[in-house]
Design a protein around this motif. Structure first.
Motif, PDB file in Angstrom:
ATOM      1  N   TYR A  39       0.837  -1.194   0.000  1.00 40.63           N
ATOM      2  CA  TYR A  39       0.000   0.000   0.000  1.00 40.63           C
ATOM      3  C   TYR A  39       0.870   1.242   0.000  1.00 40.63           C
ATOM      4  O   TYR A  39       2.023   1.225   0.436  1.00 40.63           O
ATOM      5  N   GLY A  47      -5.521  -1.641   3.549  1.00 40.64           N
ATOM      6  CA  GLY A  47      -6.476  -2.592   2.993  1.00 40.64           C
ATOM      7  C   GLY A  47      -7.729  -2.802   3.808  1.00 40.64           C
ATOM      8  O   GLY A  47      -8.551  -3.652   3.458  1.00 40.64           O
ATOM      9  N   ASP A  50     -13.046   0.154   3.014  1.00 38.82           N
ATOM     10  CA  ASP A  50     -13.900  -0.218   1.894  1.00 38.82           C
ATOM     11  C   ASP A  50     -15.016   0.811   1.760  1.00 38.82           C
ATOM     12  O   ASP A  50     -15.396   1.470   2.737  1.00 38.82           O
ATOM     13  N   GLY A 102     -15.225  -7.812   0.567  1.00 34.18           N
ATOM     14  CA  GLY A 102     -14.921  -7.373  -0.782  1.00 34.18           C
ATOM     15  C   GLY A 102     -15.933  -7.806  -1.824  1.00 34.18           C
ATOM     16  O   GLY A 102     -15.912  -7.299  -2.950  1.00 34.18           O
ATOM     17  N   ASP A 107     -12.628  -1.768  -2.651  1.00 34.93           N
ATOM     18  CA  ASP A 107     -11.403  -1.377  -1.946  1.00 34.93           C
ATOM     19  C   ASP A 107     -11.241   0.136  -2.039  1.00 34.93           C
ATOM     20  O   ASP A 107     -11.204   0.706  -3.129  1.00 34.93           O
ATOM     21  N   SER A 109      -8.639   1.831  -0.838  1.00 33.44           N
ATOM     22  CA  SER A 109      -7.235   2.181  -0.615  1.00 33.44           C
ATOM     23  C   SER A 109      -6.823   3.316  -1.530  1.00 33.44           C
ATOM     24  O   SER A 109      -7.420   3.551  -2.583  1.00 33.44           O
TER      25      SER A 109
END
Length: 956
Positions: A39, A47, A50, A102, A107, A109
């Protein structure tokens, strides 16, 4: 009874505890995700952040795309790819684990992983826009501040140009001339012109006001200009390449045959118009004092002054001790309470109140009530459509936006935030987001912005996305729910005529400091003619709002025989743009790095919101809003005379400024065990702005589940907190919190009538299953316990009328339904019997958000009183059956039998997308098309539109 007014009878409590037990089962860890992906160094969520925003990021469909959608059912990429995962959580939440989040969320991120880059665009050398393959979200990275914001504007236009254009016209009262004269378009522009009419000079004045707010204000103005520059570059490129939204063709802005026409460039004042729309929709509160006065007067007419005032106060529920609260540790923040003996009341004479006329004929000389024909419309309209475009004719006949988008009551957003003390890793968890309705394209858009002084990812309103408004920073996330505290007051101005003749209710001048002063007329002319997509008759009208030093005129009346105008004065009027400073700070990693700095940022936001925060160690809450300081002698929820001794302290009508309550007096907290919010009461003594914050509120659904998780002793995970949210999202509030009492009254004696007994048995079964509204199986489009749900849907308005109208009398009952609707069901179709009052504002069909407004608390308190149970803050008398348990039981059974006999087609009327009687379809969520592309209906769920699930394992 719990300390927050949560009461679940045995059956309902058992269902909730069973759900909590399932939620508390161990789940798979998600830490492995970080082992397979690196990341960005400034992304401390690693991670575990969301989010999701249906239907999809792409809101740009060319004319060819729209035609293909209509004929073939195809859609441009990323138009609806977030709708499926969002909808499927309804069926998938019970087995949810951190590892499977997920499947239902994206995601969030920072950055785009290697191999996941779908496209790269550089509209200037100093900014890059990368879109990911999964969702098409723009990730904007700039090397200069100007380039960063330029890229944000360019990306916004790529994804939401048509929506942005719609709302800059809505904000100016010019929607019909732009998008067609459908009745809904006219209704919408009228309602916004009533709420926020501005001259172009006043829009510009707001810009200059922000620029005067020091370095941050000047930076905000520079950011906004760069953003506008980016929008305009995209417009030029898209027009030249004919890749602009096809709605411009459909509405005659561009000729689909010759390409003649134009897309008008944006300017800074357009952003102010957009901000005024968003502020009116989601960030205001209060008002309604005239309607409250009518209830008070009706109660006094029925019961006499003393008892009538007690009845009004009880139904008002301004500070109900049983109301669920976001701050539940006894924190007190007194605001907007009524004095024992209010001064300066301007109560209307009975029967004298009439709404202020808004719509006039094109000359402005005579009332028309509706549009009149005769306008030629825009130069490019109408266009004779070639045969290939015939399927597009009439697609906007119902309007491009709901006509009651502003006027119908709305409940917005929810939040569940839990301290790290109770979580699996010791880091706080938040599941939160705004409920902004369901549209295609969506009002919100997703983005990531990285540049000098900006580092954020999340959602923002289209056209205002130069900052992320709800989302995450490097090591913290934030969100908001609409708070709606009272920042709007009603004043009575004495009418006069400047020529000295006696005043009437129609006079257009008023006394200001003893001088007869003409009202300012804020006028807007609008005209329309048929277009390719809108076949309504040509027409035109003039909208006129009258403004005084004490606000906008909303009603006319007499007070003690004296003609008056009632005005609405909102503290954020002429100050919608001021909140830009707070949003700028939320995006700035140097400005927000702790709960305290988060609260300092949200203090700069004048809109009425509840703000929530989570980082790796702390949670926080702050209630924002420009709360005016009133004299202690006035009643905030009743109309008051427009005199200096009764208006806001140090009120200056020239600037619409006054004294405001300091930050310390706003509800706030750091690290409470948990927070929940679903537009409910904030804290002790923080008086509700309207009716309905009582013992049963939809926030009870969240509070019961989160409290049970916290008390269970089992560590909470992201998955279990998401499950708690979704369990509440599929549950009928009336069924969980009121049905147990209804059944308890009925079960006080045997039910001997077979039809009644069958209906009661079905309701008990449904309650035993948790009073949920879910399919028998995924994709079945048929509810489990469907017969019980249908009977209950039909029963609610019948039982409320049968329970309360005999005791209140028709006049008072009708007045009360005018300030608080009886029902807000998922389908919006159960508005009451034709022989009684109808809830015109019961719901916007297919909107998802439900159970915010209704008579749930009144029924709850009344039935507990019938049952002889203790009621804190109860009603002044028992209404059901005149206080007799036996007679109340009969009232309930009789109305239930009537409800059970109603055919499905009556309970669930058909519409353009649903056959009459189709229960699942009636409840279903529809992404209301703002443009030419439509989406499929999806499962009902009472859930935010944009939603985050976050847990930070690290901090800077």
């Amino acid at each position: 009874m719990g300390p927050f007014g949560i009461r679940l009878r045995a059956a309902a409590l058992g269902a909730v505890l069973a759900t909590v037990a399932a939620l508390a089962l161990p789940t798979s860890a998600s830490a492995g995700a970080s082992a397979t992906r690196s990341y960005q160094s400034n992304d401390y969520c690693q991670g575990q952040c969301d989010d999701i925003l249906p239907p999809g990021e792409n809101g740009n469909a060319t004319l060819a795309d729209i035609l293909a959608n209509r004929l073939l059912g195809t859609r441009p990429a990323h138009t609806d790819d977030q709708l499926g995962p969002y909808s499927s959580l309804v069926d998938g939440y019970t087995g949810l684990t951190d590892a499977t989040l997920g499947s239902f969320f994206d995601d969030a991120s920072f950055g785009v992983p290697a191999g996941q880059v779908a496209s790269t665009v550089r509209p200037r050398p100093d900014v890059t826009i990368v879109r990911d393959k999964a969702t098409g979200v723009p990730h904007i990275t700039g090397t200069t501040r100007y380039g960063t914001e330029f890229g944000a504007g360019y990306a916004a236009a790529q994804d939401r140009l048509w929506v942005m254009d719609l709302f800059r016209h809505v904000g100016r009262g010019e929607l019909s001339s732009f998008a067609g004269g459908a009745a809904a378009n006219r209704q919408l522009e009228q309602s916004f012109w009533q709420a926020a009419p501005y001259t172009e000079a006043e829009l510009q004045q707001q810009i200059e006001s922000v620029a005067a707010q020091g370095a941050r204000g000047q930076q905000a103005l520079a950011d906004a200009q760069a953003y506008v520059d980016g929008i305009n570059q995209y417009i030029t490129q898209a027009y030249n390449s004919r890749t602009f939204p096809g709605e411009y063709d459909l509405t005659g802005q561009v000729n689909p045959i010759t390409n003649a026409g134009s897309i008008q460039p944006f300017q800074l004042t357009d952003l102010v118009a957009l901000a005024s729309v968003i502020g009116a929709l989601f960030g205001s509160g209060g008002g309604g004092e005239v309607q409250s006065a009518l209830v008070k007067e009706a109660a006094e007419a029925k019961y006499g002054t003393t008892r009538g005032d007690a009845v009004w106060e009880a139904f008002r529920e301004r500070n109900d001790p049983e109301a669920v609260q976001t701050l539940h540790d006894g924190q007190s923040f007194p605001y907007a309470g009524d004095p024992a003996h209010p001064q300066g009341l301007a109560m209307p004479d009975p029967g004298s109140v009439t709404p202020q006329q808004l719509v006039y004929d094109p000359t402005g000389s005579a009332a028309s009530g509706s549009a009149v024909s005769g306008s030629a419309g825009a130069a490019l309209k109408p266009v004779k459509a070639p045969a290939a475009l015939k399927p597009l004719q009439g697609v906007f006949d119902q309007g491009v936006l709901p006509g009651n988008l502003l006027t119908a009551k709305h409940g917005m957003s929810n939040a569940l935030v839990v301290s790290g003390k109770y979580t699996d890793s010791g880091n706080p968890i938040a599941v939160f987001g705004p409920q902004t309705g369901y549209f295609a394209p969506q009002l919100l858009m997703l983005e990531e912005i990285q540049g000098p002084g900006i580092s954020a990812r999340g959602a923002a309103f289209a056209g205002l996305s130069f900052y992320v408004e709800l989302g995450r920073g490097q090591d913290y996330s934030w969100s908001a729910t609409s708070a709606g505290q009272d920042i709007t007051d009603t004043y009575a101005v004495t009418l006069c005529n400047t020529d000295g003749t006696p005043a009437t209710k129609d006079s257009s001048a008023y006394l200001a400091d003893g001088v007869c002063t003409p009202m300012q007329a804020l006028e807007r002319d609008d005209s329309w003619s048929p277009t390719l997509a809108d076949s309504t008759a040509a027409g035109s009208y003039r909208l006129i709002m009258y403004r005084t030093d004490y606000g906008l005129v909303t009603d006319r009346a007499t007070v003690g025989g004296v003609p008056v105008a009632y005005t609405s004065l909102r503290s954020t009027y002429q100050h919608e743009v001021d909140s830009i400073i707070g949003f700028q700070m939320l995006n700035d990693p140097s400005a927000v790095d702790s709960p305290q700095t988060f609260q300092q940022a949200t203090q700069h936001i004048g809109y009425t919101f509840n703000w929530f925060y989570a980082d790796s160690a702390h949670t926080a809450y702050y209630n924002s809003g420009l709360n005016p300081v009133r004299p202690a002698s006035v009643a905030p929820d009743l109309p008051t005379w427009a005199a200096p001794q009764y208006t806001w302290q140090h009120y200056d009508p020239a600037t619409n400024t006054a004294d405001y309550t300091p930050p310390s007096q706003h509800p706030q907290d750091v690290d409470q065990d948990y927070y929940v919010s679903w537009n409910n009461k904030q804290a002790d003594d923080y008086a509700a702005a309207g009716f309905g914050d009582g013992s049963v509120h939809r926030a009870n659904l969240l509070d019961a589940r989160v409290k049970a998780l916290v008390d269970s002793g089992t560590k909470i995970t992201r998955a279990t907190l998401t499950q708690a949210m979704e369990s509440a999202a599929v549950t009928d509030l009336r069924g969980e919190d009121v049905l147990p009492e209804l059944l308890q009254v009925i079960d006080s004696a045997p039910v001997t009538d077979p039809a009644q007994a069958a209906a009661v048995a079905e309701l008990k079964t449904w309650l035993g299953h948790g009073a949920v509204r879910k399919e028998t199986s995924a994709g079945s489009h048929s509810y489990a316990d469907g017969a019980a749900i249908q009977a209950f849907d039909a029963w609610w308005p019948l039982l409320v009328q049968a329970e309360f109208q005999p005791g209140l009398g028709s006049d008072l009952f009708t007045a009360l339904t005018g300030v608080l609707q009886i029902n807000e069901s998922p389908s919006g179709g159960q508005t009451g019997p034709s022989s009684g009052p109808v809830d015109a504002n019961e719901s916007i069909p297919h909107k998802g958000s439900s159970f915010q407004y209704g008579w749930w608390s009144y029924v709850d308190k009344d039935l507990r009183a019938v049952l002889g149970e203790p009621v804190t803050g109860g009603l002044p008398q028992v209404f059901c059956g005149g206080g007799s348990l036996a007679q109340c039981r009969q009232v309930l059974l009789t109305s239930l039998q009537q409800a059970a006999a109603e055919p499905a087609a009556t309970v669930y009327p058909g519409d353009s997308g649903c056959a009459a009687g189709d229960q699942w379809c009636a409840d279903s969520i529809v992404q209301r098309p703002l443009g030419g592309v439509t989406d499929t209906a999806s499962n009902w769920q009472n859930r935010p539109t944009y939603q985050q699930v976050v847990q930070y394992p690290a901090h800077r």
